[in-house]
Write a protein that holds these residues in place. Sequence first.
Motif: not given
Length: 89
Positions: A68, A89, A78-79, A75, A71
């Motif tokens: 989190d 997810k 995160y990906r 981003i 994220y």
Amino acid sequence: MYLDQAKKQEIFGQYGTSNTDTGSAESQIALFSYRISHLTEHLKKHRKDYTTARSLTKLVGKRRALLDYLYDRDINRYRAIIKALGLRK
């Protein structure tokens, strides 16, 4: 022990920026994922090991908190870590 120093260095080298990168979110998430998979295999054999089940739940929560955080901050990182580890997810 299932997680010796060499294995940690391998995980940090693969997912972090270097072998000594223990603080980045990606390396910590990768280490938590390795520990989670190990505890999951243990619990498949020993279903009534409630202490390990609690530890597994805590680790999943810590990993989720780091995901989190990542994220919210970046981003793309995160990906990338989700794809590299094959997490959903």
